[in-house]
Design an enzyme around this catalytic site. Structure first.
Site, mmCIF file in Angstrom:
data_model
loop_
_atom_site.group_PDB
_atom_site.id
_atom_site.type_symbol
_atom_site.label_atom_id
_atom_site.label_comp_id
_atom_site.label_asym_id
_atom_site.label_seq_id
_atom_site.Cartn_x
_atom_site.Cartn_y
_atom_site.Cartn_z
ATOM 1 N N GLN A 17 0.614 -1.235 -0.430
ATOM 2 C CA GLN A 17 -0.178 -0.503 -0.079
ATOM 3 C C GLN A 17 0.955 1.263 -0.005
ATOM 4 O O GLN A 17 1.951 1.152 0.855
ATOM 5 C CB GLN A 17 -0.952 0.098 1.026
ATOM 6 C CG GLN A 17 -1.516 1.416 1.468
ATOM 7 C CD GLN A 17 -2.411 1.609 2.786
ATOM 8 O OE1 GLN A 17 -1.478 1.251 3.941
ATOM 9 N NE2 GLN A 17 -2.813 3.005 3.289
ATOM 10 N N SER B 271 1.764 6.363 2.461
ATOM 11 C CA SER B 271 2.070 7.911 3.163
ATOM 12 C C SER B 271 3.234 8.025 2.389
ATOM 13 O O SER B 271 3.622 7.469 1.777
ATOM 14 C CB SER B 271 2.097 6.862 4.821
ATOM 15 O OG SER B 271 1.285 6.393 5.372
ATOM 16 N N SER C 161 5.136 -0.895 3.559
ATOM 17 C CA SER C 161 5.302 -2.763 4.205
ATOM 18 C C SER C 161 5.774 -3.538 2.918
ATOM 19 O O SER C 161 4.896 -2.753 2.106
ATOM 20 C CB SER C 161 5.047 -2.972 5.190
ATOM 21 O OG SER C 161 4.534 -1.670 6.115
ATOM 22 N N GLU D 270 -8.047 -1.817 5.858
ATOM 23 C CA GLU D 270 -7.354 -2.102 6.572
ATOM 24 C C GLU D 270 -7.737 -1.901 7.814
ATOM 25 O O GLU D 270 -7.635 -2.663 9.024
ATOM 26 C CB GLU D 270 -6.334 -1.114 6.474
ATOM 27 C CG GLU D 270 -4.790 -0.833 7.271
ATOM 28 C CD GLU D 270 -3.670 0.269 6.693
ATOM 29 O OE1 GLU D 270 -5.212 1.521 6.225
ATOM 30 O OE2 GLU D 270 -2.391 -0.086 7.289
HETATM 31 C C1 LIG Z 1 4.441 -0.638 11.109
HETATM 32 C C2 LIG Z 1 4.165 0.785 9.967
HETATM 33 C C3 LIG Z 1 3.966 0.481 8.806
HETATM 34 C C4 LIG Z 1 3.350 0.978 8.427
HETATM 35 N N1 LIG Z 1 2.608 0.822 6.664
HETATM 36 C C5 LIG Z 1 2.284 1.752 5.545
HETATM 37 C C6 LIG Z 1 2.050 1.223 4.381
HETATM 38 O O1 LIG Z 1 2.164 0.208 3.943
HETATM 39 N N2 LIG Z 1 1.361 1.691 4.047
HETATM 40 C C7 LIG Z 1 1.575 2.828 4.181
HETATM 41 O O2 LIG Z 1 0.908 4.354 3.376
HETATM 42 N N3 LIG Z 1 1.930 3.679 5.053
HETATM 43 C C8 LIG Z 1 1.585 2.598 5.733
HETATM 44 N N4 LIG Z 1 2.949 3.342 7.229
HETATM 45 C C9 LIG Z 1 1.978 4.904 7.752
HETATM 46 C C10 LIG Z 1 1.180 5.290 8.506
HETATM 47 O O3 LIG Z 1 0.027 4.833 7.573
HETATM 48 C C11 LIG Z 1 1.839 6.560 9.224
HETATM 49 O O4 LIG Z 1 2.980 6.105 9.862
HETATM 50 C C12 LIG Z 1 0.310 7.199 10.160
HETATM 51 O O5 LIG Z 1 -0.616 7.177 9.259
HETATM 52 C C13 LIG Z 1 0.791 8.283 10.849
HETATM 53 O O6 LIG Z 1 1.231 9.210 9.684
HETATM 54 P P1 LIG Z 1 2.944 10.218 10.033
HETATM 55 O O7 LIG Z 1 3.491 9.107 11.007
HETATM 56 O O8 LIG Z 1 2.872 10.999 8.581
HETATM 57 O O9 LIG Z 1 2.254 10.558 11.523
HETATM 58 P P2 LIG Z 1 1.995 12.275 11.563
HETATM 59 O O10 LIG Z 1 0.332 12.634 11.098
HETATM 60 O O11 LIG Z 1 2.687 13.314 11.903
HETATM 61 O O12 LIG Z 1 1.055 12.250 13.452
HETATM 62 C C14 LIG Z 1 2.029 12.531 14.026
HETATM 63 C C15 LIG Z 1 1.475 12.594 16.139
HETATM 64 O O13 LIG Z 1 0.277 13.692 14.973
HETATM 65 C C16 LIG Z 1 -1.048 12.479 15.593
HETATM 66 N N5 LIG Z 1 -2.108 13.961 14.832
HETATM 67 C C17 LIG Z 1 -1.414 13.744 13.425
HETATM 68 N N6 LIG Z 1 -3.049 14.267 13.172
HETATM 69 C C18 LIG Z 1 -3.874 14.250 14.162
HETATM 70 C C19 LIG Z 1 -5.163 14.331 14.557
HETATM 71 N N7 LIG Z 1 -5.856 15.361 13.109
HETATM 72 N N8 LIG Z 1 -5.731 14.777 15.567
HETATM 73 C C20 LIG Z 1 -5.220 14.144 16.649
HETATM 74 N N9 LIG Z 1 -3.961 13.547 16.388
HETATM 75 C C21 LIG Z 1 -3.082 14.205 15.412
HETATM 76 C C22 LIG Z 1 -1.024 11.671 15.363
HETATM 77 O O14 LIG Z 1 -2.033 10.852 16.219
HETATM 78 C C23 LIG Z 1 0.621 11.460 15.767
HETATM 79 O O15 LIG Z 1 0.355 11.402 16.922
HETATM 80 C C24 LIG Z 1 3.570 2.501 7.935
HETATM 81 C C25 LIG Z 1 3.688 2.923 9.995
HETATM 82 C C26 LIG Z 1 4.659 1.615 10.711
HETATM 83 C C27 LIG Z 1 4.610 2.638 11.725
#
Ligand SMILES: Cc1cc2nc3c(=O)[nH]c(=O)nc-3n(C[C@H](O)[C@H](O)[C@H](O)COP(=O)(O)OP(=O)(O)OC[C@H]3O[C@@H](n4cnc5c(N)ncnc54)[C@H](O)[C@@H]3O)c2cc1C
Length: 397
Positions: free
Chosen positions: A112, A115, A147, A230
């Site tokens: 997928q 991100s 992933s 998902e």
């Molecule tokens: C092990 C793992 C596997 C993954 N695999 C995939 C994959 O296969 N494909 C893919 O596309 N992505 C993948 N991801 C990415 C994952 O979907 C994102 O890490 C996740 O959606 C959070 O986005 P970010 O890391 O940019 O954090 P951010 O969006 O920057 O968030 C940072 C912090 O702010 C908080 N926050 C952000 N917006 C809000 C809001 N509106 N209200 C309240 N709090 C908020 C969040 O909860 C978090 O605590 C994976 C992540 C991990 C850890």
């Protein structure tokens, strides 16, 4: 078609008799698919029988009774949990013919690609671009945290096709052949030492227009289907009572509990019992949700299971670590690094504890799950969204 629980058991037994309980995973899954037992609620000829999803439990129970381990998501988790329902819902007959069965058998793994470095929770703001060139689209940009990209033949790719439209309206969704020229996959190592995910770079990658799912500009709707599925896929197990992560805790408690000082032992016994109850409540809730699930497009309620199971899993691994005492803080000597052959990062207890930290981030963070539940299930006032109607190109980044 009207089928009883016994009919489903008989059909599953017929597959087991035909291929044998020791068959390799691909031929075994292939036979299940052909018999309509992959997901019984799917249409006939497409892995199902068009009957109630509540009957799927009979398939799994019959296989389990034969002594064979089977979990539909045990291989190609992202492909089966998210790619399959998305292609089934939005794909053409050609897409169905080409992809559905191979996803279920695990012959083609899928990843997928939503991100990006600056867009995780706010994925609708992403900036990877696709521009049309005749019958093809040309993609440039970068994805992150992808992933199993290194093991995948196809990717679910969400990209911006219209920067002049508001952020949710200018996206399109493509099936990307990961072997296309211009796709570069680089490992990202996690706290466990494993690299199960990646950065993926696109340089003038060409995708045929026929790989579009949904319409041009309709990518957000298609992506929502992937994301809802998902959450359901990550949202809890329907395996037998007391199995999975909670079994690890109970086994360890049975080994270590007896040697604890009485006061500590009483507290830990309560903690283990409480976690066992929560795991069982989660399992029963998942079974209930599955019996009501619709094909392809689950509702926002899927976020309940995702939120609850991610947080419970972390509490269980915290208890496992506490039960081990100081040795629970030790990680494998040399902090070995490896390139994963799948999802999970399991192996040692310390690795599982470290891996569980990702549960409340992957598939949408717990904060985002609470937002979805608050707004879309409980109908509480929404977050202020000042950029919803602004052309994407005018949103400051
Ligand atoms: C092990 C793992 C596997 C993954 N695999 C995939 C994959 O296969 N494909 C893919 O596309 N992505 C993948 N991801 C990415 C994952 O979907 C994102 O890490 C996740 O959606 C959070 O986005 P970010 O890391 O940019 O954090 P951010 O969006 O920057 O968030 C940072 C912090 O702010 C908080 N926050 C952000 N917006 C809000 C809001 N509106 N209200 C309240 N709090 C908020 C969040 O909860 C978090 O605590 C994976 C992540 C991990 C850890």
């Amino acid at each position: 078609m009207t089928l009883t629980e016994q009919d489903i058991r008989d059909r599953t037994q017929a597959v087991l008799d035909e291929v044998g309980t020791e068959a390799e995973e691909v031929p075994f899954r292939s036979a299940l698919w052909d018999a309509g037992l992959a997901f019984v609620q799917y249409p006939e000829g497409k892995g199902g029988l068009g009957v109630s999803p509540s009957l799927q439990g009979e398939v799994e129970a019959t296989i389990r009774d034969s002594g064979r381990f089977f979990h539909p998501l045990a291989t190609n988790t992202i492909g089966i949990g998210m790619g399959l329902p998305t292609v089934l819902t939005y794909g053409s007959e050609e897409h169905h013919e080409k992809h559905l069965k191979r996803i279920f058998t695990g012959e083609d793994w899928w990843c997928q690609m939503f991100s990006e470095p600056s867009h995780g929770s706010d994925v609708a703001g992403l900036s990877s671009r696709a521009e049309r060139d005749g019958d093809e689209w040309v993609v440039n940009g970068q994805k992150v945290w992808t992933s199993v990209a290194h093991m995948s033949r196809y990717g679910m790719l969400l990209v911006r096709t219209d920067p002049d439209a508001p952020k949710h309206k200018g996206l399109s969704y493509f099936i990307l052949d990961m072997q296309s020229p211009g796709v570069e996959i680089r490992p990202l190592y996690q706290i466990t030492g494993d690299a199960e995910f990646n950065e993926v770079f696109f340089t003038d990658v060409r995708i045929p227009h026929t790989n579009l799912l949904g319409d041009v500009g309709d990518g957000w709707r298609v992506a929502t289907t992937t994301l809802m599925n998902e959450r359901v896929a990550l949202g809890g197990s329907t395996q037998p009572r007391g199995s999975g992560t909670i079994a690890t805790l109970v086994d360890l408690w049975e080994k270590e509990g007896a040697t604890m000082p009485p006061a500590e032992q009483a507290i830990m016994r309560d903690r283990v019992a409480q976690l066992w109850i929560e795991a069982e409540v989660g399992r029963l809730t998942t079974l209930r949700a599955r019996a009501n699930s619709t094909i392809g497009n689950p509702g926002p309620e899927g976020s309940v299971g995702k939120l609850a199971s991610a947080e419970l899993n972390q509490r269980i691994w915290n208890a496992v670590t506490d039960l081990q005492g100081p040795s629970g803080m030790m990680h494998e000597i040399g902090y070995p690094r490896s390139r994963n052959e799948g999802l999970g990062g399991f192996g040692s207890l310390s690795k599982s504890f470290l891996r569980s930290q990702a549960n409340t981030i992957e598939g949408g963070t717990s904060d985002i799950m609470r937002n979805i539940l608050g707004e879309r299930v409980l109908c509480l006032p929404g977050e202020p969204r000042v950029d919803k109607t602004v052309p994407w190109k005018d949103i400051p980044t």
